[in-house]
Every structure is written in C-alpha cells, then in structure tokens.
Design a protein around this motif. Structure first.
Motif, PDB file in Angstrom:
ATOM      1  N   ALA A  22     -10.079  -2.267  20.320  1.00 23.47           N
ATOM      2  CA  ALA A  22      -8.674  -2.661  20.293  1.00 23.47           C
ATOM      3  C   ALA A  22      -8.272  -3.139  18.904  1.00 23.47           C
ATOM      4  N   GLN A  23      -9.238  -3.707  18.151  1.00 26.30           N
ATOM      5  CA  GLN A  23      -8.922  -4.231  16.836  1.00 26.30           C
ATOM      6  C   GLN A  23      -8.929  -3.146  15.759  1.00 26.30           C
ATOM      7  N   LYS A  24      -9.481  -1.987  16.070  1.00 27.90           N
ATOM      8  CA  LYS A  24      -9.568  -0.929  15.077  1.00 27.90           C
ATOM      9  C   LYS A  24      -8.181  -0.393  14.769  1.00 27.90           C
ATOM     10  N   GLN A  25      -7.868  -0.297  13.493  1.00 28.36           N
ATOM     11  CA  GLN A  25      -6.565   0.185  13.080  1.00 28.36           C
ATOM     12  C   GLN A  25      -6.596   1.697  12.897  1.00 28.36           C
ATOM     13  N   LEU A  26      -5.498   2.334  13.255  1.00 34.01           N
ATOM     14  CA  LEU A  26      -5.408   3.783  13.149  1.00 34.01           C
ATOM     15  C   LEU A  26      -4.566   4.230  11.970  1.00 34.01           C
ATOM     16  N   VAL A  27      -3.701   3.346  11.489  1.00 40.31           N
ATOM     17  CA  VAL A  27      -2.800   3.732  10.403  1.00 40.31           C
ATOM     18  C   VAL A  27      -2.733   2.645   9.337  1.00 40.31           C
ATOM     19  N   GLU A  32       3.125  -3.954   4.680  1.00 39.45           N
ATOM     20  CA  GLU A  32       2.945  -4.916   5.764  1.00 39.45           C
ATOM     21  C   GLU A  32       1.638  -5.687   5.559  1.00 39.45           C
ATOM     22  N   LYS A  33       1.482  -6.765   6.290  1.00 34.77           N
ATOM     23  CA  LYS A  33       0.241  -7.532   6.189  1.00 34.77           C
ATOM     24  C   LYS A  33      -0.917  -6.660   6.684  1.00 34.77           C
ATOM     25  N   PRO A 324       4.254   4.444   7.956  1.00 32.07           N
ATOM     26  CA  PRO A 324       2.866   4.395   8.415  1.00 32.07           C
ATOM     27  C   PRO A 324       2.204   5.771   8.352  1.00 32.07           C
ATOM     28  N   TRP A 325       0.924   5.773   7.938  1.00 24.42           N
ATOM     29  CA  TRP A 325       0.208   7.036   7.799  1.00 24.42           C
ATOM     30  C   TRP A 325      -1.282   6.858   8.066  1.00 24.42           C
ATOM     31  N   ARG A 335      -1.727  12.383   7.914  1.00 23.22           N
ATOM     32  CA  ARG A 335      -0.702  12.547   8.955  1.00 23.22           C
ATOM     33  C   ARG A 335       0.118  11.274   9.014  1.00 23.22           C
ATOM     34  N   TYR A 336       1.412  11.433   9.279  1.00 25.76           N
ATOM     35  CA  TYR A 336       2.301  10.282   9.378  1.00 25.76           C
ATOM     36  C   TYR A 336       2.478   9.898  10.849  1.00 25.76           C
ATOM     37  N   ILE A 337       2.954   8.685  11.087  1.00 28.12           N
ATOM     38  CA  ILE A 337       2.957   8.105  12.417  1.00 28.12           C
ATOM     39  C   ILE A 337       3.710   8.955  13.437  1.00 28.12           C
ATOM     40  N   GLU A 338       4.816   9.572  13.015  1.00 33.44           N
ATOM     41  CA  GLU A 338       5.576  10.389  13.960  1.00 33.44           C
ATOM     42  C   GLU A 338       4.788  11.641  14.356  1.00 33.44           C
ATOM     43  N   GLN A 339       3.902  12.101  13.454  1.00 32.61           N
ATOM     44  CA  GLN A 339       3.053  13.252  13.776  1.00 32.61           C
ATOM     45  C   GLN A 339       1.935  12.840  14.723  1.00 32.61           C
TER      46      GLN A 339
END
Length: 342
Positions: A22-27, A32-33, A324-325, A335-339
């Motif tokens: 759950a803590q792993k970031q995808l983008v 942002e912080k 976000p990417w 890849r960008y967040i919308e993709q």
C-alpha cells in the motif's frame, strides 16, 4: 491452539505485506511532497543521481529539521531506488564540521553535492560547493570540497577543498559521458560564466578545462543524446526561480549554440531551478529526465522537487507542463497518470 497461533501469524504477515504494498508509490508527482519508503519527506536538495548496477543512488543536501538545527555540522543524505520512484533512506553519507580554518565565524555552507563512482579505484568520490565568509567577504571561500568512500552510502571521508582551475567556484553540476569520463561543471562569478572541466583519472581533482561558456548561469547540467550535448542553466537570481535556458554542441569543447528557453518563460521553469539531466537508457527507448529544485528559503525542509521527462530532439529541450508520471526503468518508457488509469 496451534492452529489459532498459525492463523494469527498468517494474518499478521498478510497485513504486513499489504501495508508494504500500500505504501509503494506508482507515480512521481512533480512539485508535491515526495515521501521515502519510510513515509518521510525526501531530503536530497540540489543533489545528483548515479546508477550502480541496477540501483540508483540519490545524494543531496540534508535539510530536515532534525539536522538543520545543527549549527556545527552539515550533512549529505543518500537514498537508493530500483525504479526512480520509491526511495529508501540509506542514512547521511557525510557529517561535516567546518572544513577549513579560512572560513570565518560559525556560518558556512555545503551545497549541491554530487557523487561519482571511479571504476579503476573502486572509490566513490563526492564533490560539493563549500563557501562562507573569508576576510569579511560573504561567499569568499568559493571552493569545491572532495570526500571519498568505499561504499555508495558512505561514510565519506573529507579530503580537502580547492578552487578548480584556480577559479572561484559556486554552484556545481556533474556529467559522466558515455565513455565513462567524468566532468565537473561550476559557475565562476568573476568570469561571468561557467566551466566544464575534466576530472583526473582518480576523480580527486580537476585535470583540465574543456569549455568555458560565457553566460551568467548556474545550476549547470549536461546530457549527451543522439550525437548532441545539451547544457542547461539557471540565471543568477538566488533562491528565486527564473526561465532556465539550453544550448547545444557536437562536442563538449563547443562551440555552443545560443541559449533558448526550456519551458514557457512566464512559468519560471515551473517555479524550479535546474540541478541535473538524468539519462535513462532502457531496452525500448532512452528517456531524459529534468531534475529541478523548488526552493523554500524560509522552510528548507519543505523544499520540493520537480522531475519531468523532457521532449528532446533536433537541438531542443522542452519540459512539458508538469503532471503525475511513471517510468519503467527497464524499458525506458514513460506513461502519464491519465494513461495509467485507462
């Protein structure tokens, strides 16, 4: 009872795995912080990134409140990552007290640390801008400090400070060419420009001047991409952001083209200052990342980072509007967040 105990162990382990995932970031969220894998704001300001094997190491100014209140020492932090998104804090790579008796008073600075790995000596070499009051002149030291370590995370042992090429040196940048040769970029205020200098074989000093670019810019960063060298820099506006510029050449020695904008000038490079251009060479494509800092002088510990993949071709570098990417470091694809959400 044994079955219940096993069930408790299984449930606990499952929860731990779930929490870790759950803590792993995808983008990456530019501006942002940015939290490390322990949930703490990453403190690696004005830094640089190197890749050793499959691991990326990010070094920078340690500005957390815990260490920033230390008026005697300055610190350089070290983070490690396999994907450029999730970073593990490896500790402070160096803890340095006032490094030279020429520095007057208590206040001195350690800025923009950069680390190189020397394959011949198998040593990690850190360069940093060291400055302070000398003979009553603010920023009168204007030198680079050098430290060395056997491991990427340190501890680094401070060796000495000097003025590269005998010139005043303030903001520094690093560049490692495709053949492994290492270079120091440094801004020299009296010369009203910045230098590209080749490091010695052991990386412990400067060997020779490669190029002098007559432009009052700092925050120098270089990348070699498809036969062209791109150099970017920031105007001399202290902490305040400004429209960063780019020039190109077929050789590090130049001649260099005239400078042009890397983002809409009214955005002041999206409120950031250049610190590095990072090339990610994947199996499918090569991506160049702009690494910039968003400085908060009154709250350094809350300064942010603006990392974005750049559009680079035909002598132009352009930073798209931040959003976000995600990057796949194996393929080099972005890849960008919308993709990602589709």
């Amino acid at each position: 009872m044994l079955k219940i105990f096993k069930l408790i162990l299984y449930t606990t382990a499952t929860l731990l795995v779930f929490n870790t995932l759950a803590q792993k970031q995808l983008v990456i969220n530019p501006g942002e912080k940015w939290a490390d894998m322990d949930g703490n704001h990453i403190q690696a300001h004005g830094g640089g990134v190197i890749k050793i094997g499959k691991t990326y190491y990010w070094y920078g100014e340690q500005r957390s409140k815990e260490f920033d209140i230390d008026t005697v020492h300055h610190y350089v932090s070290c983070y490690a990552s396999k994907d450029l998104i999730n970073w593990k804090f490896k500790g402070n790579a160096i803890k340095l007290a006032r490094p030279d008796t020429a520095l007057e008073g208590k206040h001195w600075v350690l800025e923009r640390p950069k680390v190189y790995y020397n394959k011949k000596t198998k040593k990690y070499v850190m360069y940093m801008h060291i400055d302070g009051v000398v003979k009553g002149k603010r920023y009168g030291f204007a030198s680079v400090g050098v430290a060395i370590s056997n491991k990427p995370e340190g501890p680094f042992k401070y060796l000495n400070a000097f003025r590269p090429l005998g010139k005043e040196s303030r903001d520094i940048g690093q560049f490692i060419d495709d053949d492994g040769s290492a270079y120091l970029i440094f801004e020299s205020r009296p010369s009203k420009g910045f230098y590209i200098a080749k490091l010695s074989d052991d990386f412990l000093t400067v060997e020779k001047e490669v190029s002098f670019i007559q432009a009052p810019l700092e925050g120098g960063a270089i990348v070699h991409y498809k036969g062209l060298y791109y150099v970017i820099g920031s105007a001399l506006t202290s902490w305040a952001p400004n429209p960063n510029k780019v020039a190109t050449a077929t050789s590090l020695a130049g001649p260099w083209s005239t400078f042009s904008d890397i983002a809409p000038p009214e955005t002041n490079t999206y409120s950031s200052q250049s610190t590095m251009l990072l090339k990610v060479e994947g199996k499918k494509q090569t991506t160049v990342l702009y690494m910039g800092d968003r400085w908060k002088p009154s709250a350094q510990w809350d300064s942010r980072y603006l990392w974005m993949p750049v559009e680079i071709q035909e002598g132009k570098v352009w930073i798209p509007k931040p959003k976000p990417w995600h990057i796949n470091v194996k393929t080099g694809e972005v890849r960008y967040i919308e993709q990602i959400n589709k």
